[in-house]
Design a protein around this motif. Sequence first.
Motif, PDB file in Angstrom:
ATOM      1  N   UNK A 233       0.746  -1.338   0.241  1.00 43.78           N
ATOM      2  CA  UNK A 233      -0.015   0.046   0.055  1.00 43.78           C
ATOM      3  C   UNK A 233       0.766   1.215  -0.017  1.00 43.78           C
ATOM      4  N   UNK A 234       0.314   2.511  -0.202  1.00 41.68           N
ATOM      5  CA  UNK A 234       0.805   3.728   0.028  1.00 41.68           C
ATOM      6  C   UNK A 234       1.699   3.868   1.315  1.00 41.68           C
ATOM      7  N   UNK A 235       1.108   3.296   2.473  1.00 43.93           N
ATOM      8  CA  UNK A 235       1.755   3.472   3.677  1.00 43.93           C
ATOM      9  C   UNK A 235       3.087   2.621   3.897  1.00 43.93           C
ATOM     10  N   UNK A 236       3.632   1.893   2.654  1.00 42.90           N
ATOM     11  CA  UNK A 236       4.503   0.998   2.584  1.00 42.90           C
ATOM     12  C   UNK A 236       5.766   1.643   1.942  1.00 42.90           C
ATOM     13  N   UNK A 237       5.538   2.957   1.370  1.00 48.62           N
ATOM     14  CA  UNK A 237       6.439   3.482   0.261  1.00 48.62           C
ATOM     15  C   UNK A 237       7.599   3.638   1.006  1.00 48.62           C
ATOM     16  N   UNK A 238       7.878   4.476   2.301  1.00 49.54           N
ATOM     17  CA  UNK A 238       9.152   4.548   2.966  1.00 49.54           C
ATOM     18  C   UNK A 238       9.782   3.298   3.333  1.00 49.54           C
ATOM     19  N   UNK A 239       9.170   2.476   3.431  1.00 49.46           N
ATOM     20  CA  UNK A 239       9.665   1.146   4.004  1.00 49.46           C
ATOM     21  C   UNK A 239      10.273   0.384   2.385  1.00 49.46           C
ATOM     22  N   UNK A 253      -2.690  -1.143  -5.496  1.00 47.66           N
ATOM     23  CA  UNK A 253      -4.190  -0.380  -6.104  1.00 47.66           C
ATOM     24  C   UNK A 253      -3.900   0.421  -7.110  1.00 47.66           C
ATOM     25  N   UNK A 254      -4.507   0.283  -8.090  1.00 44.69           N
ATOM     26  CA  UNK A 254      -4.562   0.928  -9.349  1.00 44.69           C
ATOM     27  C   UNK A 254      -5.767   1.734  -9.825  1.00 44.69           C
ATOM     28  N   UNK A 255      -6.538   2.023  -8.865  1.00 40.75           N
ATOM     29  CA  UNK A 255      -7.733   2.907  -8.921  1.00 40.75           C
ATOM     30  C   UNK A 255      -7.417   4.501  -8.423  1.00 40.75           C
ATOM     31  N   UNK A 256      -7.013   4.469  -7.347  1.00 43.84           N
ATOM     32  CA  UNK A 256      -6.743   5.842  -6.743  1.00 43.84           C
ATOM     33  C   UNK A 256      -5.603   6.483  -7.076  1.00 43.84           C
ATOM     34  N   UNK A 257      -5.542   7.790  -7.553  1.00 44.20           N
ATOM     35  CA  UNK A 257      -4.548   8.625  -8.020  1.00 44.20           C
ATOM     36  C   UNK A 257      -4.171   9.395  -6.821  1.00 44.20           C
ATOM     37  N   UNK A 258      -2.819   9.282  -6.277  1.00 47.60           N
ATOM     38  CA  UNK A 258      -2.474   9.781  -5.263  1.00 47.60           C
ATOM     39  C   UNK A 258      -2.293  11.206  -5.185  1.00 47.60           C
ATOM     40  N   UNK A 259      -2.422  12.038  -4.065  1.00 51.93           N
ATOM     41  CA  UNK A 259      -2.176  13.414  -4.070  1.00 51.93           C
ATOM     42  C   UNK A 259      -1.094  14.032  -3.666  1.00 51.93           C
ATOM     43  N   UNK A 265       4.611  10.037  -4.780  1.00 52.52           N
ATOM     44  CA  UNK A 265       3.699   9.080  -5.431  1.00 52.52           C
ATOM     45  C   UNK A 265       2.486  10.198  -5.901  1.00 52.52           C
ATOM     46  N   UNK A 266       2.623  11.356  -5.733  1.00 49.00           N
ATOM     47  CA  UNK A 266       1.692  12.472  -6.363  1.00 49.00           C
ATOM     48  C   UNK A 266       1.516  12.370  -7.684  1.00 49.00           C
ATOM     49  N   UNK A 267       0.027  12.115  -7.985  1.00 46.01           N
ATOM     50  CA  UNK A 267      -0.444  11.748  -9.653  1.00 46.01           C
ATOM     51  C   UNK A 267      -0.250  10.451  -9.871  1.00 46.01           C
ATOM     52  N   UNK A 275       5.650   0.555 -10.810  1.00 44.54           N
ATOM     53  CA  UNK A 275       6.158  -0.039 -11.960  1.00 44.54           C
ATOM     54  C   UNK A 275       7.218   0.957 -12.628  1.00 44.54           C
ATOM     55  N   UNK A 276       6.749   2.335 -12.355  1.00 43.16           N
ATOM     56  CA  UNK A 276       7.826   3.308 -12.760  1.00 43.16           C
ATOM     57  C   UNK A 276       9.229   3.234 -12.076  1.00 43.16           C
ATOM     58  N   UNK A 277       9.160   3.002 -10.794  1.00 39.34           N
ATOM     59  CA  UNK A 277      10.253   2.558 -10.047  1.00 39.34           C
ATOM     60  C   UNK A 277      10.964   1.239 -10.106  1.00 39.34           C
ATOM     61  N   UNK A 278      10.469   0.420 -11.189  1.00 39.99           N
ATOM     62  CA  UNK A 278      11.149  -1.199 -11.348  1.00 39.99           C
ATOM     63  C   UNK A 278      10.885  -2.090 -10.446  1.00 39.99           C
TER      64      UNK A 278
END
Length: 309
Positions: A233-239, A253-259, A265-267, A275-278
Amino acid sequence: MKKFLTIVTVIVFCGLQSVLAQTYRPVSGWNKEINNKIESFLNSTLTMKERKVAVFDCDGTTFGQVPHYLADEALYRYVDQVLKKRSDKEGKEKLQIINRMVESGDNVGKTYVEDRIHFLAGLSPNEIEMIGYNCYREAYEGKFFPEMKQFIANLKEYNFEVWVLTASPEILYQKFVSEQLGIPKVNILGAKCVIKEGKTTNEIILPIPQDDGKAHTIETYIKTKPLIVGGNSRGDMDMLNESAGLKIVVNPDDKTVRGSEDGPMNGYTVKSYWEKEGAVIVKCDDVVDPSIDFSTTKWKIRQNRPNPK
């Protein structure tokens, strides 16, 4: 001289056999490209002498979180089965905390996460452990992702330490997660509290493994840069960004565009960002079991989105 060469040959042969014994077993359910990428990375670690560490988020990454987080179901089930029958002061205070949590509705927010600890305060570690374990047996048994179990078995084959991080109370999770993944209880880190005279307290020990707290937990308790990190999830980004090697993202998740509040992760959706980050994107089946009667549903707590494979 001949004897010396024989000894050297035996030592080299034994060392080679030790390396060759670390064999990757493809994860059934993940395609060849994913398996090849994982195998290639694991083989690149064979000659490493330093600690090899893999760190995973818990709910939604190692086992299912649909329709509800196990931490919530364990607490609301405990209220329905035990607490509603009590009329003492402590029981009433715990009900006040639960009502506050329900009113908030933000079951991924900092206050809500801390209130789980406050709700359990006063119980012994063994009591809390069994609340989580019984909830697992009654409502979540069979929800550990077989693909993740196979993946973790491969990591052990390659001499990785496996750690699990959760924002849920760690005592609530340690018994069943340890049993299912075959890792020590001390390798399961969650929201901690001070224990005094055999009872848990309201005193929370920081950091809580939530959002950037997961990255801080790695630095504070694991004390090395992980080679593999897995989340969902978004909450795991820093980890996930703590990984020095492989990033595994489960059912993103591929439905909610983050702010803008989500930083880099904005946008993006969670999936498109990773996917962009490999990162390695994998799917695991996480759907509702209609035969289970969830207390959390009756309390009208937000449900997690299903992820059919």
